[in-house]
Design a protein around this motif. Structure first.
Motif, PDB file in Angstrom:
ATOM      1  N   ALA A 108       0.838  -1.212   0.000  1.00 31.26           N
ATOM      2  CA  ALA A 108       0.000   0.000   0.000  1.00 31.26           C
ATOM      3  C   ALA A 108       0.872   1.261   0.000  1.00 31.26           C
ATOM      4  CB  ALA A 108      -0.937   0.004   1.206  1.00 31.26           C
ATOM      5  N   GLY A 109       2.040   1.171   0.657  1.00 30.45           N
ATOM      6  CA  GLY A 109       2.959   2.313   0.660  1.00 30.45           C
ATOM      7  C   GLY A 109       3.484   2.596  -0.736  1.00 30.45           C
ATOM      8  N   ALA A 110       3.745   1.543  -1.519  1.00 30.22           N
ATOM      9  CA  ALA A 110       4.260   1.713  -2.886  1.00 30.22           C
ATOM     10  C   ALA A 110       3.172   2.241  -3.820  1.00 30.22           C
ATOM     11  CB  ALA A 110       4.803   0.378  -3.411  1.00 30.22           C
ATOM     12  N   VAL A 111       1.953   1.684  -3.679  1.00 24.56           N
ATOM     13  CA  VAL A 111       0.840   2.029  -4.583  1.00 24.56           C
ATOM     14  C   VAL A 111       0.244   3.380  -4.216  1.00 24.56           C
ATOM     15  CG1 VAL A 111      -1.545   1.379  -5.196  1.00 24.56           C
ATOM     16  CG2 VAL A 111       0.245  -0.381  -5.034  1.00 24.56           C
ATOM     17  N   GLY A 112       0.086   3.622  -2.901  1.00 22.85           N
ATOM     18  CA  GLY A 112      -0.624   4.813  -2.437  1.00 22.85           C
ATOM     19  C   GLY A 112      -2.043   4.434  -2.039  1.00 22.85           C
ATOM     20  N   LYS A 113      -2.664   5.277  -1.235  1.00 21.74           N
ATOM     21  CA  LYS A 113      -4.018   4.959  -0.757  1.00 21.74           C
ATOM     22  C   LYS A 113      -5.085   5.833  -1.393  1.00 21.74           C
ATOM     23  CE  LYS A 113      -2.233   2.895   3.371  1.00 21.74           C
ATOM     24  NZ  LYS A 113      -1.706   3.099   4.689  1.00 21.74           N
ATOM     25  N   GLU A 114      -4.660   6.772  -2.229  1.00 16.81           N
ATOM     26  CA  GLU A 114      -5.604   7.624  -2.958  1.00 16.81           C
ATOM     27  C   GLU A 114      -5.364   7.398  -4.437  1.00 16.81           C
ATOM     28  OE1 GLU A 114      -7.787   9.916  -1.726  1.00 16.81           O
ATOM     29  OE2 GLU A 114      -7.245   9.498   0.374  1.00 16.81           O
ATOM     30  N   GLY A 115      -6.441   7.291  -5.191  1.00 15.44           N
ATOM     31  CA  GLY A 115      -6.292   7.110  -6.631  1.00 15.44           C
ATOM     32  C   GLY A 115      -7.367   6.177  -7.148  1.00 15.44           C
ATOM     33  N   PHE A 116      -7.135   5.637  -8.356  1.00 20.79           N
ATOM     34  CA  PHE A 116      -8.172   4.825  -8.998  1.00 20.79           C
ATOM     35  C   PHE A 116      -7.607   3.560  -9.613  1.00 20.79           C
ATOM     36  CE2 PHE A 116     -10.528   8.671  -8.557  1.00 20.79           C
ATOM     37  CZ  PHE A 116     -11.847   8.245  -8.429  1.00 20.79           C
ATOM     38  N   LEU A 117      -8.433   2.540  -9.623  1.00 23.62           N
ATOM     39  CA  LEU A 117      -8.177   1.312 -10.378  1.00 23.62           C
ATOM     40  C   LEU A 117      -9.069   1.363 -11.622  1.00 23.62           C
ATOM     41  CD1 LEU A 117      -7.205  -1.745 -10.564  1.00 23.62           C
ATOM     42  CD2 LEU A 117      -9.344  -2.296  -9.397  1.00 23.62           C
ATOM     43  N   TYR A 118      -8.452   1.201 -12.782  1.00 17.59           N
ATOM     44  CA  TYR A 118      -9.207   1.196 -14.034  1.00 17.59           C
ATOM     45  C   TYR A 118      -9.148  -0.200 -14.631  1.00 17.59           C
ATOM     46  CZ  TYR A 118      -8.768   6.240 -13.650  1.00 17.59           C
ATOM     47  OH  TYR A 118      -8.822   7.528 -13.191  1.00 17.59           O
ATOM     48  N   VAL A 119     -10.280  -0.679 -15.081  1.00 13.70           N
ATOM     49  CA  VAL A 119     -10.349  -1.991 -15.731  1.00 13.70           C
ATOM     50  C   VAL A 119     -10.884  -1.757 -17.138  1.00 13.70           C
ATOM     51  CG1 VAL A 119     -11.388  -4.292 -15.676  1.00 13.70           C
ATOM     52  CG2 VAL A 119     -10.807  -3.115 -13.519  1.00 13.70           C
ATOM     53  N   VAL A 120     -10.064  -2.052 -18.138  1.00 13.52           N
ATOM     54  CA  VAL A 120     -10.459  -1.815 -19.528  1.00 13.52           C
ATOM     55  C   VAL A 120     -10.529  -3.158 -20.232  1.00 13.52           C
ATOM     56  CG1 VAL A 120      -9.893  -0.639 -21.689  1.00 13.52           C
ATOM     57  CG2 VAL A 120      -9.227   0.389 -19.484  1.00 13.52           C
ATOM     58  N   ARG A 121     -11.717  -3.512 -20.727  1.00 14.78           N
ATOM     59  CA  ARG A 121     -11.859  -4.741 -21.504  1.00 14.78           C
ATOM     60  C   ARG A 121     -12.131  -4.363 -22.946  1.00 14.78           C
ATOM     61  NH1 ARG A 121     -14.842  -6.088 -16.930  1.00 14.78           N
ATOM     62  NH2 ARG A 121     -13.925  -7.741 -15.661  1.00 14.78           N
ATOM     63  N   ASP A 122     -11.278  -4.871 -23.822  1.00 20.72           N
ATOM     64  CA  ASP A 122     -11.416  -4.562 -25.242  1.00 20.72           C
ATOM     65  C   ASP A 122     -11.802  -5.852 -25.958  1.00 20.72           C
ATOM     66  OD1 ASP A 122     -11.188  -3.804 -27.865  1.00 20.72           O
ATOM     67  OD2 ASP A 122      -9.384  -2.604 -27.545  1.00 20.72           O
ATOM     68  N   PHE A 123     -12.954  -5.839 -26.606  1.00 20.12           N
ATOM     69  CA  PHE A 123     -13.436  -7.056 -27.258  1.00 20.12           C
ATOM     70  C   PHE A 123     -13.122  -7.068 -28.757  1.00 20.12           C
ATOM     71  CE2 PHE A 123     -16.125  -6.352 -23.504  1.00 20.12           C
ATOM     72  CZ  PHE A 123     -15.745  -7.480 -22.788  1.00 20.12           C
ATOM     73  N   GLY A 124     -12.221  -6.150 -29.159  1.00 16.71           N
ATOM     74  CA  GLY A 124     -11.761  -6.174 -30.546  1.00 16.71           C
ATOM     75  C   GLY A 124     -12.710  -5.493 -31.513  1.00 16.71           C
TER      76      GLY A 124
END
Ligand code: ZN
Length: 291
Positions: A108-124
């Motif tokens: 958690a120290g490396a990543v940080g505790k503020e911010g966003f996780l983005y999940v991008v699915r590309d179906f072509g």
């Protein structure tokens, strides 16, 4: 070794995916020369990207997990496809952090505790599907669980772990995702809650010699189940001279001419693997003519 498996309760209430990602994380550490805390963070993201990628159906489908926190390692990217093979990139791979207050690598120290996780699915085809959720702990497994709960309304338990030697090599790594399927009974939910709460850390199970199949058996304890699939997944970059040439061709001709003048050989490094592509000034000028 078959390192990723999926299994489903015969009742159709619950499905689980389990991976021993030791080979993937060890390769990532070699390629990116990550510090131990970054190996743990990056390794967890690559592990879950392999699990989530393996669930894609189409051969050309792809999944990007981007973790953009405010920690010193900067942003993380993991890319996978329906093969479950993964590759990734970290902005600041060598950031050193002291152990956290529990004496563990400070993910958690490396990543940080503020911010966003983005999940991008590309179906072509069409626009890619983009989901996101705020980082809740920076420990990644919790962030993924939160993403599934809020963005996809799917009750999920996710656990991820990476164990690193003092010489920075990877001892083992793994993870699982357990999901309740639509219409799951309350009784099934109670059984899964009990079994997932009782699970030791996955790195400990791997140290004890447990296979992904053994771990799936522990998760689905109380159910009769079928193994749906066993497969091999690895760290794999699919970069090629053709793809790099295509990227260079899109650069402004004036900038390309400047490159050709400044150095006899222009080097382009792949962000995901150790490959370096070299172009002579003549080759660069050739690209300008083709534009
Ligand atoms: Zn590459």
């Amino acid at each position: 070794m078959m390192n990723l498996i999926s299994a489903m309760a015969k009742t159709g209430d619950v499905i689980c995916y389990v991976i021993d990602s030791t080979n993937i994380v060890a390769r990532a550490e070699q390629i990116h020369s990550t510090s131990s805390a970054v190996t743990a963070a990056f390794g967890r993201l690559l592990t879950v990207a392999s699990l989530m990628g393996a669930r894609l159906k189409g051969e050309k489908d792809s999944l990007n997990l981007q973790l953009k926190g405010d920690g010193p390692a900067g942003s993380f990217l993991a890319v996978s496809g329906s093969s479950g093979n993964v590759r990734g990139y970290v902005q600041n791979p060598r950031v050193e952090l002291p152990l956290n207050q529990n004496g563990k690598l400070d993910v958690a120290g490396a990543v940080g505790k503020e911010g966003f996780l983005y999940v991008v699915r590309d179906f072509g085809f069409g626009e890619p599907y983009i989901g996101s959720s705020p980082i809740v702990s920076g420990e990644i497994a919790e962030d993924i669980t939160h993403y599934y709960a809020t963005s996809e309304q799917t009750p999920t338990v996710c656990a991820l772990g990476v164990l690193v030697n003092t010489d920075l090599t990877v001892i083992n790594a793994g993870g699982f995702i357990v999901q309740m399927l639509p219409g799951a009974s309350d009784e099934a939910i109670d059984i899964i809650e009990a079994s997932t709460n009782a699970m030791p850390p996955i790195t400990q199970l791997l140290c004890e010699g447990k296979s992904p199949e053994d771990i799936a058996g522990m998760l689905l304890n109380g159910f009769e189940y079928d193994i749906l699939e066993r497969r091999v997944t690895e760290y794999h970059c699919d970069c090629s001279l053709e793809r790099v040439t295509r990227i260079l061709s899109a650069i402004d001709p004036d900038d390309l001419e400047q490159m050709a003048q400044e150095q006899p050989i222009t080097e382009v490094d792949c962000h995901f693997c150790p490959k370096i592509y070299r172009f002579s000034s003549d080759e660069i000028r050739c690209l300008i003519k083709k534009q």
